[in-house]
Design a protein around this motif. Structure first.
Motif, mmCIF file in Angstrom:
data_model
loop_
_atom_site.group_PDB
_atom_site.id
_atom_site.type_symbol
_atom_site.label_atom_id
_atom_site.label_comp_id
_atom_site.label_asym_id
_atom_site.label_seq_id
_atom_site.Cartn_x
_atom_site.Cartn_y
_atom_site.Cartn_z
ATOM 1 N N SER A 85 -2.369 -8.445 -2.805
ATOM 2 C CA SER A 85 -1.189 -9.105 -3.373
ATOM 3 C C SER A 85 0.017 -8.184 -3.235
ATOM 4 C CB SER A 85 -1.410 -9.454 -4.843
ATOM 5 O OG SER A 85 -1.557 -8.277 -5.620
ATOM 6 N N GLN A 86 1.132 -8.777 -2.859
ATOM 7 C CA GLN A 86 2.373 -8.006 -2.771
ATOM 8 C C GLN A 86 2.934 -7.880 -4.183
ATOM 9 O OE1 GLN A 86 5.392 -8.161 0.615
ATOM 10 N NE2 GLN A 86 6.356 -9.441 -0.943
ATOM 11 N N THR A 87 3.120 -6.655 -4.645
ATOM 12 C CA THR A 87 3.574 -6.427 -6.017
ATOM 13 C C THR A 87 5.047 -6.040 -6.102
ATOM 14 O OG1 THR A 87 2.790 -4.133 -5.917
ATOM 15 C CG2 THR A 87 1.268 -5.786 -6.819
ATOM 16 N N ASN A 88 5.624 -5.605 -4.998
ATOM 17 C CA ASN A 88 7.048 -5.265 -4.963
ATOM 18 C C ASN A 88 7.514 -5.296 -3.514
ATOM 19 O OD1 ASN A 88 9.545 -4.512 -6.065
ATOM 20 N ND2 ASN A 88 9.142 -2.346 -5.755
ATOM 21 N N ARG A 89 8.767 -5.636 -3.333
ATOM 22 C CA ARG A 89 9.338 -5.686 -1.985
ATOM 23 C C ARG A 89 10.815 -5.360 -2.072
ATOM 24 N NH1 ARG A 89 7.758 -7.750 2.720
ATOM 25 N NH2 ARG A 89 9.396 -8.028 4.239
ATOM 26 N N ASP A 90 11.287 -4.518 -1.142
ATOM 27 C CA ASP A 90 12.704 -4.179 -1.086
ATOM 28 C C ASP A 90 13.098 -4.126 0.387
ATOM 29 O OD1 ASP A 90 15.252 -3.026 -1.100
ATOM 30 O OD2 ASP A 90 14.787 -1.729 -2.801
ATOM 31 N N ASP A 91 13.609 -5.238 0.902
ATOM 32 C CA ASP A 91 13.990 -5.297 2.315
ATOM 33 C C ASP A 91 15.121 -4.334 2.636
ATOM 34 O OD1 ASP A 91 12.193 -7.217 3.543
ATOM 35 O OD2 ASP A 91 13.136 -8.700 2.244
ATOM 36 N N LYS A 92 16.032 -4.123 1.690
ATOM 37 C CA LYS A 92 17.144 -3.197 1.931
ATOM 38 C C LYS A 92 16.617 -1.769 2.106
ATOM 39 C CE LYS A 92 21.647 -1.819 0.276
ATOM 40 N NZ LYS A 92 22.700 -2.008 -0.683
ATOM 41 N N ALA A 93 15.660 -1.373 1.275
ATOM 42 C CA ALA A 93 15.060 -0.038 1.375
ATOM 43 C C ALA A 93 13.924 0.004 2.404
ATOM 44 C CB ALA A 93 14.532 0.408 0.016
ATOM 45 N N MET A 94 13.609 -1.155 2.985
ATOM 46 C CA MET A 94 12.544 -1.290 3.989
ATOM 47 C C MET A 94 11.201 -0.770 3.472
ATOM 48 S SD MET A 94 14.536 -0.592 7.594
ATOM 49 C CE MET A 94 15.554 0.787 7.088
ATOM 50 N N SER A 95 10.744 -1.376 2.365
ATOM 51 C CA SER A 95 9.443 -1.005 1.816
ATOM 52 C C SER A 95 8.825 -2.186 1.077
ATOM 53 C CB SER A 95 9.562 0.186 0.869
ATOM 54 O OG SER A 95 10.189 -0.186 -0.338
ATOM 55 N N TYR A 96 7.503 -2.175 1.016
ATOM 56 C CA TYR A 96 6.799 -3.100 0.138
ATOM 57 C C TYR A 96 5.580 -2.404 -0.439
ATOM 58 C CZ TYR A 96 3.579 -4.418 4.026
ATOM 59 O OH TYR A 96 2.668 -4.416 5.049
ATOM 60 N N THR A 97 5.184 -2.872 -1.622
ATOM 61 C CA THR A 97 4.033 -2.334 -2.337
ATOM 62 C C THR A 97 3.035 -3.471 -2.526
ATOM 63 O OG1 THR A 97 5.447 -0.739 -3.463
ATOM 64 C CG2 THR A 97 3.296 -1.164 -4.463
ATOM 65 N N TYR A 98 1.780 -3.129 -2.421
ATOM 66 C CA TYR A 98 0.736 -4.138 -2.561
ATOM 67 C C TYR A 98 -0.477 -3.555 -3.278
ATOM 68 C CZ TYR A 98 -1.510 -1.803 1.394
ATOM 69 O OH TYR A 98 -2.096 -0.867 2.202
ATOM 70 N N ALA A 99 -1.330 -4.442 -3.768
ATOM 71 C CA ALA A 99 -2.559 -4.047 -4.455
ATOM 72 C C ALA A 99 -3.728 -4.806 -3.846
ATOM 73 C CB ALA A 99 -2.454 -4.373 -5.941
ATOM 74 N N ILE A 100 -4.891 -4.186 -3.855
ATOM 75 C CA ILE A 100 -6.102 -4.881 -3.400
ATOM 76 C C ILE A 100 -6.619 -5.714 -4.567
ATOM 77 C CG2 ILE A 100 -8.513 -4.621 -2.684
ATOM 78 C CD1 ILE A 100 -7.695 -2.134 -1.123
ATOM 79 N N VAL A 101 -6.818 -6.999 -4.309
ATOM 80 C CA VAL A 101 -7.352 -7.917 -5.298
ATOM 81 C C VAL A 101 -8.878 -7.926 -5.208
ATOM 82 C CG1 VAL A 101 -7.420 -10.339 -6.051
ATOM 83 C CG2 VAL A 101 -5.268 -9.331 -5.228
ATOM 84 N N GLU A 102 -9.389 -7.980 -3.972
ATOM 85 C CA GLU A 102 -10.842 -7.924 -3.756
ATOM 86 C C GLU A 102 -11.118 -7.487 -2.332
ATOM 87 O OE1 GLU A 102 -12.399 -12.295 -2.709
ATOM 88 O OE2 GLU A 102 -11.365 -12.222 -4.648
ATOM 89 N N GLY A 103 -12.286 -6.873 -2.149
ATOM 90 C CA GLY A 103 -12.645 -6.432 -0.809
ATOM 91 C C GLY A 103 -13.768 -5.413 -0.833
ATOM 92 N N PRO A 104 -14.245 -5.036 0.346
ATOM 93 C CA PRO A 104 -15.407 -4.155 0.458
ATOM 94 C C PRO A 104 -15.104 -2.657 0.390
ATOM 95 C CG PRO A 104 -14.720 -4.854 2.635
ATOM 96 C CD PRO A 104 -13.823 -5.556 1.646
#
Length: 161
Positions: A85-104
């Motif tokens: 899931s994308q938890t934060n996004r800043d196109d001006k600063a050219m960054s995004y933060t995400y978290a793993i919801v599920e996976g191996p």
């Protein structure tokens, strides 16, 4: 003698309690210099589901939403899926933060940021993450994430030329 026996009897209880203490967070940071302007690099990696077009471990990415949260389901080459899931996004600063919801992956409480910034005549891409090991020693979890970042950054540098 009785004191000694009581202390020995307490050891299994202490070991049980110690085994339930949450692990410490592990931090990983990898970066690479890219011979392309930041805007070009961001156009390559800025799309949250664009990872399917540049990361060598990802076969495909399917975007979706849950409420107002952007999700991506990554199909891994060789099998398996990861939902993030994308938890934060800043196109001006050219960054995004995400978290793993599920996976191996052998991690929990995973949060990661992918960012592009100017560096000399090109760009620097930095991938940072913090997480706890899950079902594996810390070193195994850290190696897994470092491998993902290293191969992904090399692919970014190649694709964004």
């Amino acid at each position: 003698m009785l004191r000694h026996a009581l202390r020995l009897g307490a050891l299994p209880v202490l070991a049980l309690v110690a085994g339930t203490v949450p692990g410490f967070a592990i931090d990983v940071m990898k970066s690479i210099d890219v011979a392309a302007p930041p805007a070009k690099v961001w156009s390559t990696i800025g799309d949250f589901c664009g990872i399917g077009s540049w990361h060598p471990a990802i076969e495909k990415c399917v975007p979706s939403t849950k409420g107002s949260t952007m999700l991506r389901t990554l199909s891994l080459k060789g099998g398996g899926t990861i939902v993030e899931s994308q938890t934060n996004r800043d196109d001006k600063a050219m960054s995004y933060t995400y978290a793993i919801v599920e996976g191996p992956l052998p991690v929990s409480d995973y949060s990661s940021t992918l960012a592009v910034m100017p560096s000399g005549s090109g760009s620097k891409v930095t991938w940072t993450g913090t997480f706890k090991a899950k079902g594996a020693p810390d070193a195994v979890a850290k190696d897994a994430i470092e491998g993902i970042y290293t191969s992904g950054l090399a692919a970014i540098a190649e694709k964004a030329k």
